[in-house]
Scaffold this motif. Structure first.
Motif, mmCIF file in Angstrom:
data_model
loop_
_atom_site.group_PDB
_atom_site.id
_atom_site.type_symbol
_atom_site.label_atom_id
_atom_site.label_comp_id
_atom_site.label_asym_id
_atom_site.label_seq_id
_atom_site.Cartn_x
_atom_site.Cartn_y
_atom_site.Cartn_z
ATOM 1 N N LYS A 46 0.848 -1.188 0.000
ATOM 2 C CA LYS A 46 0.000 0.000 0.000
ATOM 3 C C LYS A 46 0.887 1.242 0.000
ATOM 4 O O LYS A 46 1.948 1.261 0.617
ATOM 5 N N GLU A 47 0.443 2.284 -0.662
ATOM 6 C CA GLU A 47 1.196 3.533 -0.646
ATOM 7 C C GLU A 47 1.070 4.228 0.711
ATOM 8 O O GLU A 47 1.961 4.908 1.159
ATOM 9 N N SER A 48 -0.082 4.082 1.394
ATOM 10 C CA SER A 48 -0.298 4.638 2.737
ATOM 11 C C SER A 48 -1.294 3.737 3.448
ATOM 12 O O SER A 48 -1.845 2.804 2.857
ATOM 13 N N GLU A 49 -1.538 4.019 4.707
ATOM 14 C CA GLU A 49 -2.389 3.146 5.518
ATOM 15 C C GLU A 49 -3.790 3.035 4.943
ATOM 16 O O GLU A 49 -4.452 2.019 5.090
ATOM 17 N N TYR A 50 -4.263 4.099 4.309
ATOM 18 C CA TYR A 50 -5.645 4.118 3.854
ATOM 19 C C TYR A 50 -5.771 3.937 2.333
ATOM 20 O O TYR A 50 -6.864 4.039 1.799
ATOM 21 N N SER A 51 -4.660 3.675 1.636
ATOM 22 C CA SER A 51 -4.754 3.539 0.186
ATOM 23 C C SER A 51 -5.296 2.166 -0.180
ATOM 24 O O SER A 51 -5.363 1.260 0.636
ATOM 25 N N LEU A 52 -5.645 2.017 -1.458
ATOM 26 C CA LEU A 52 -6.207 0.756 -1.934
ATOM 27 C C LEU A 52 -5.182 -0.359 -1.894
ATOM 28 O O LEU A 52 -3.989 -0.144 -2.072
ATOM 29 N N ILE A 53 -5.662 -1.578 -1.651
ATOM 30 C CA ILE A 53 -4.846 -2.771 -1.856
ATOM 31 C C ILE A 53 -5.471 -3.495 -3.046
ATOM 32 O O ILE A 53 -6.493 -4.150 -2.918
ATOM 33 N N CYS A 54 -4.894 -3.294 -4.179
ATOM 34 C CA CYS A 54 -5.402 -3.897 -5.396
ATOM 35 C C CYS A 54 -4.242 -4.510 -6.159
ATOM 36 O O CYS A 54 -3.111 -4.056 -6.020
ATOM 37 N N PRO A 55 -4.512 -5.519 -6.881
ATOM 38 C CA PRO A 55 -5.791 -6.184 -7.154
ATOM 39 C C PRO A 55 -6.313 -6.942 -5.929
ATOM 40 O O PRO A 55 -5.581 -7.231 -5.009
ATOM 41 N N SER A 56 -7.568 -7.287 -5.993
ATOM 42 C CA SER A 56 -8.189 -7.973 -4.859
ATOM 43 C C SER A 56 -8.075 -9.480 -5.009
ATOM 44 O O SER A 56 -7.982 -10.008 -6.107
ATOM 45 N N MET A 57 -8.045 -10.176 -3.857
ATOM 46 C CA MET A 57 -8.037 -11.635 -3.827
ATOM 47 C C MET A 57 -8.913 -12.114 -2.684
ATOM 48 O O MET A 57 -9.011 -11.453 -1.651
ATOM 49 N N LYS A 58 -9.516 -13.287 -2.858
ATOM 50 C CA LYS A 58 -10.284 -13.917 -1.809
ATOM 51 C C LYS A 58 -9.793 -15.350 -1.638
ATOM 52 O O LYS A 58 -9.286 -15.961 -2.585
ATOM 53 N N LEU A 59 -9.939 -15.850 -0.440
ATOM 54 C CA LEU A 59 -9.436 -17.184 -0.136
ATOM 55 C C LEU A 59 -10.126 -18.269 -0.974
ATOM 56 O O LEU A 59 -11.340 -18.190 -1.222
ATOM 57 N N HIS A 60 -9.328 -19.257 -1.334
ATOM 58 C CA HIS A 60 -9.823 -20.506 -1.936
ATOM 59 C C HIS A 60 -10.516 -20.310 -3.294
ATOM 60 O O HIS A 60 -11.301 -21.159 -3.714
ATOM 61 N N LYS A 61 -10.229 -19.176 -3.934
ATOM 62 C CA LYS A 61 -10.695 -18.969 -5.304
ATOM 63 C C LYS A 61 -9.493 -19.087 -6.243
ATOM 64 O O LYS A 61 -8.367 -18.754 -5.876
ATOM 65 N N LYS A 62 -9.718 -19.562 -7.472
ATOM 66 C CA LYS A 62 -8.620 -19.745 -8.415
ATOM 67 C C LYS A 62 -8.419 -18.465 -9.207
ATOM 68 O O LYS A 62 -9.366 -17.880 -9.730
ATOM 69 N N TYR A 63 -7.121 -18.020 -9.256
ATOM 70 C CA TYR A 63 -6.806 -16.756 -9.913
ATOM 71 C C TYR A 63 -5.673 -16.939 -10.925
ATOM 72 O O TYR A 63 -4.822 -17.841 -10.791
ATOM 73 N N LEU A 64 -5.689 -16.010 -11.879
ATOM 74 C CA LEU A 64 -4.567 -15.825 -12.784
ATOM 75 C C LEU A 64 -3.903 -14.512 -12.394
ATOM 76 O O LEU A 64 -4.559 -13.476 -12.344
ATOM 77 N N VAL A 65 -2.584 -14.561 -12.109
ATOM 78 C CA VAL A 65 -1.832 -13.373 -11.712
ATOM 79 C C VAL A 65 -0.889 -12.997 -12.836
ATOM 80 O O VAL A 65 -0.058 -13.824 -13.273
ATOM 81 N N ILE A 108 -0.931 -1.971 -7.895
ATOM 82 C CA ILE A 108 -2.187 -1.589 -8.530
ATOM 83 C C ILE A 108 -2.112 -1.661 -10.058
ATOM 84 O O ILE A 108 -3.128 -1.770 -10.744
ATOM 85 N N ASN A 109 -0.905 -1.650 -10.628
ATOM 86 C CA ASN A 109 -0.772 -1.709 -12.087
ATOM 87 C C ASN A 109 -0.629 -3.137 -12.610
ATOM 88 O O ASN A 109 -0.476 -3.343 -13.810
ATOM 89 N N ASP A 110 -0.630 -4.101 -11.687
ATOM 90 C CA ASP A 110 -0.631 -5.499 -12.093
ATOM 91 C C ASP A 110 -2.071 -6.004 -12.122
ATOM 92 O O ASP A 110 -2.999 -5.321 -11.706
ATOM 93 N N THR A 111 -2.240 -7.243 -12.620
ATOM 94 C CA THR A 111 -3.597 -7.758 -12.819
ATOM 95 C C THR A 111 -3.784 -9.100 -12.121
ATOM 96 O O THR A 111 -2.943 -9.993 -12.217
ATOM 97 N N VAL A 112 -4.902 -9.211 -11.413
ATOM 98 C CA VAL A 112 -5.332 -10.474 -10.830
ATOM 99 C C VAL A 112 -6.749 -10.723 -11.312
ATOM 100 O O VAL A 112 -7.632 -9.889 -11.110
ATOM 101 N N LYS A 113 -6.963 -11.848 -11.999
ATOM 102 C CA LYS A 113 -8.281 -12.136 -12.530
ATOM 103 C C LYS A 113 -8.710 -13.525 -12.099
ATOM 104 O O LYS A 113 -7.887 -14.442 -11.975
ATOM 105 N N LYS A 114 -10.013 -13.675 -11.829
ATOM 106 C CA LYS A 114 -10.526 -15.011 -11.565
ATOM 107 C C LYS A 114 -10.292 -15.868 -12.799
ATOM 108 O O LYS A 114 -10.605 -15.468 -13.922
ATOM 109 N N TYR A 115 -9.721 -17.032 -12.550
ATOM 110 C CA TYR A 115 -9.285 -17.869 -13.667
ATOM 111 C C TYR A 115 -10.474 -18.412 -14.470
ATOM 112 O O TYR A 115 -11.484 -18.847 -13.903
#
Length: 512
Positions: free
Chosen positions: A446-465, A480-487
């Motif tokens: 994160k850039e600061s305590e309140y900035s976004l944490i992206c991309p998002s992830m959730k437990l036990h889901k399959k992703y492409l990073v 934030i400039n990288d990509t995480v997508k549900k596979y």
């Protein structure tokens, strides 16, 4: 009670009770609606209470007689039947000319107890007892702070303090020992035969009497949930040259016309009203300053941003509402947070709603992200998706020199400005350091305590990073400039080398 008796007690109270201007406050808020220290009015607490006596009343046996000493120069004994007689006679001050009479005895009565239970803490300023028989030879006044479970002495009276209680009349009371009881001898004479008083002030001879709020020792000394009067011993008739009157059969008896217990409810500076609840038989503070409880001794629910404190002349110490940004109605006080903030705030919100988190429900919980277009107190402030990236950011070609991994998050942990994801690797398409990884750690900064944490992830889901950096020693850092997508299975074709060779000319990017 005679007029002279009332005047005696009135003069005693004026001399013994001092009320500071702050304590005399009749309001809990000033004209600007700012909280100020306030106190309930002074009362005679005894008149609200039905006392208990360890000794029966005269008249239980219809034929029982009470023999009362009368006269000045020539003392006689007047015997009459005990008719209507009740212990409540000692608390009907000023309403009736009544006298409670104890059951008569052949020998001097010892250790007669009378107990007043208030069912809450009171600040006791004085106790006065008026007798319609000769005063006792020795008396103790005790208090309890735990509703009668244990007792401590407040005052002793005796015709000989040293001989009866092994106490000296000349005890030096200082600010360090203001809690010590003293013994007086001037209220333990046999005469007068009636209308004799015993008077005690908790402030008498106490150095902090004019500055009570700054003396915790004196405050404790004056506080009580119960008062006990113990008539330890009485004069024998023979000791007064009246032994011939003892032939009456049951010549020893106590008679009390009035008991006054002056003081007020302890509401710790947070109430101006304290009424007696007849149904519950107790005093109850009408609490203000966002406090609650029988004594206003705790903060109301959701008012724990500051520690509860007793109100003083300099600071009302009103309880303050927690700031939870409208995402919770529950909170607790944290002394650690209070100290860390320099005494400014200590409230910690409990059970934050709307996917918020943090001491003030000002953050988003794992897997949710702030919507900067909404205010922090908006129910929709936290969303479960990151902001949409443009097509160029989602292009496979942008990650040609980086890495592409398929897998499943098994743990997600926040640590300061970094979120660590344990990623179970299913396939590494490219970007590895030639090792065969089964698990890697993905770091999202994160850039600061309140900035976004992206991309998002959730437990036990399959992703492409898809990341612009490569895996290094089992760690991949993305932002934030990288990509995480549900596979999705259709991505497999686009991840093949032949597809990238055909489409990644950096002029006509092939996007998902």
């Amino acid at each position: 009670m005679t007029m002279s008796s009332f005047l005696f007690i009135l003069c005693f109270l004026i001399k013994s009770i001092h009320v500071s201007p702050a304590e005399d406050a009749s309001k809990c808020y000033n004209r600007e609606n700012t909280p100020i220290n306030c106190q309930p009015k002074f009362i005679n607490a005894a008149e609200y209470i039905t006392p208990w006596s360890s000794h029966p009343s005269c008249g239980i046996n219809p034929a029982e007689k009470a023999c009362i000493l009368e006269g000045d120069d020539e003392v006689t004994m007047n015997c009459r039947k005990c008719k209507r007689n009740n212990i409540t006679f000692i608390t009907d001050t000023g309403r009736n000319n009544t006298c409670w009479l104890s059951k008569p005895s052949k020998t001097p009565i010892k250790n007669l107890e009378i107990v007043f239970s208030f069912a809450k803490s009171l600040q006791i300023n004085y106790v006065t007892i008026q007798f319609c028989t000769p005063r006792p030879k020795s008396i103790r006044i005790l208090k309890s702070m735990n509703h009668g479970k244990s007792w401590s002495e407040l005052q002793f009276f005796a015709d000989d303090c040293n001989g009866v209680y092994n106490l000296s009349e000349d005890i030096n009371i200082t600010k360090q020992n203001e809690h010590l009881p003293i013994c007086l001898e001037n209220y333990s004479q046999f005469r007068p035969l009636s209308d004799g008083q015993v008077a005690f002030s908790t402030l008498q001879s106490r150095p902090s009497a004019r500055n009570i709020n700054n003396s915790p020792v004196l405050i404790e000394f004056m506080s009580a949930t119960d008062i006990k009067i113990v008539l330890d011993s009485m004069f024998s008739l023979s000791s007064q040259g009246l032994g011939h009157l003892g032939k009456a059969g049951f010549p020893y008896i106590y008679g009390i016309s009035d008991v006054l217990i002056g003081g007020r409810c302890i509401c710790y500076g947070h109430a101006k009203i304290c009424d007696f609840n007849q149904e519950r038989q107790r005093f109850e503070c009408t609490c203000e300053h966002n406090t609650k409880g029988l004594d206003c001794g705790v903060c109301k629910d959701f008012y724990h941003d500051l520690p509860w404190q007793r109100g003083t002349a300099n600071n009302a110490h009103a309880c303050r509402r927690c700031e939870c940004n409208m995402h919770s109605t529950k909170c607790r006080f944290s002394m650690n947070k209070y100290k860390a903030s320099g005494g400014k705030t200590g409230g910690v919100c409990i059970d934050c709603q709307h996917h918020t988190a943090g001491d003030n429900c000002e953050k988003c919980e794992v897997g949710y992200y702030p919507n900067k277009a909404k205010s922090v107190n908006d129910p929709a402030y936290c969303e479960d998706t990151c902001p949409k990236m443009n097509l160029k950011q989602k292009s496979i070609c942008n990650f040609e020199s980086g890495s592409a991994i398929r897998g499943i998050p098994t743990t997600i942990n926040d640590n300061g400005n970094t979120r660590k994801v344990t990623f179970k690797v299913e396939k590494i398409y490219y970007g590895s350091d030639s090792r065969n990884y089964q698990h890697i750690t993905i770091k999202l900064r994160k850039e600061s305590e309140y900035s976004l944490i992206c991309p998002s992830m959730k437990l036990h889901k399959k992703y492409l990073v898809l990341a612009k950096s490569k895996i290094n020693r089992s760690t991949l850092t993305i932002g934030i400039n990288d990509t995480v997508k549900k596979y999705k299975k259709k991505y497999e074709q686009k991840l093949q080398p032949s597809f990238r060779e055909k489409h990644c000319d950096f002029k006509n990017n092939g996007a998902f």
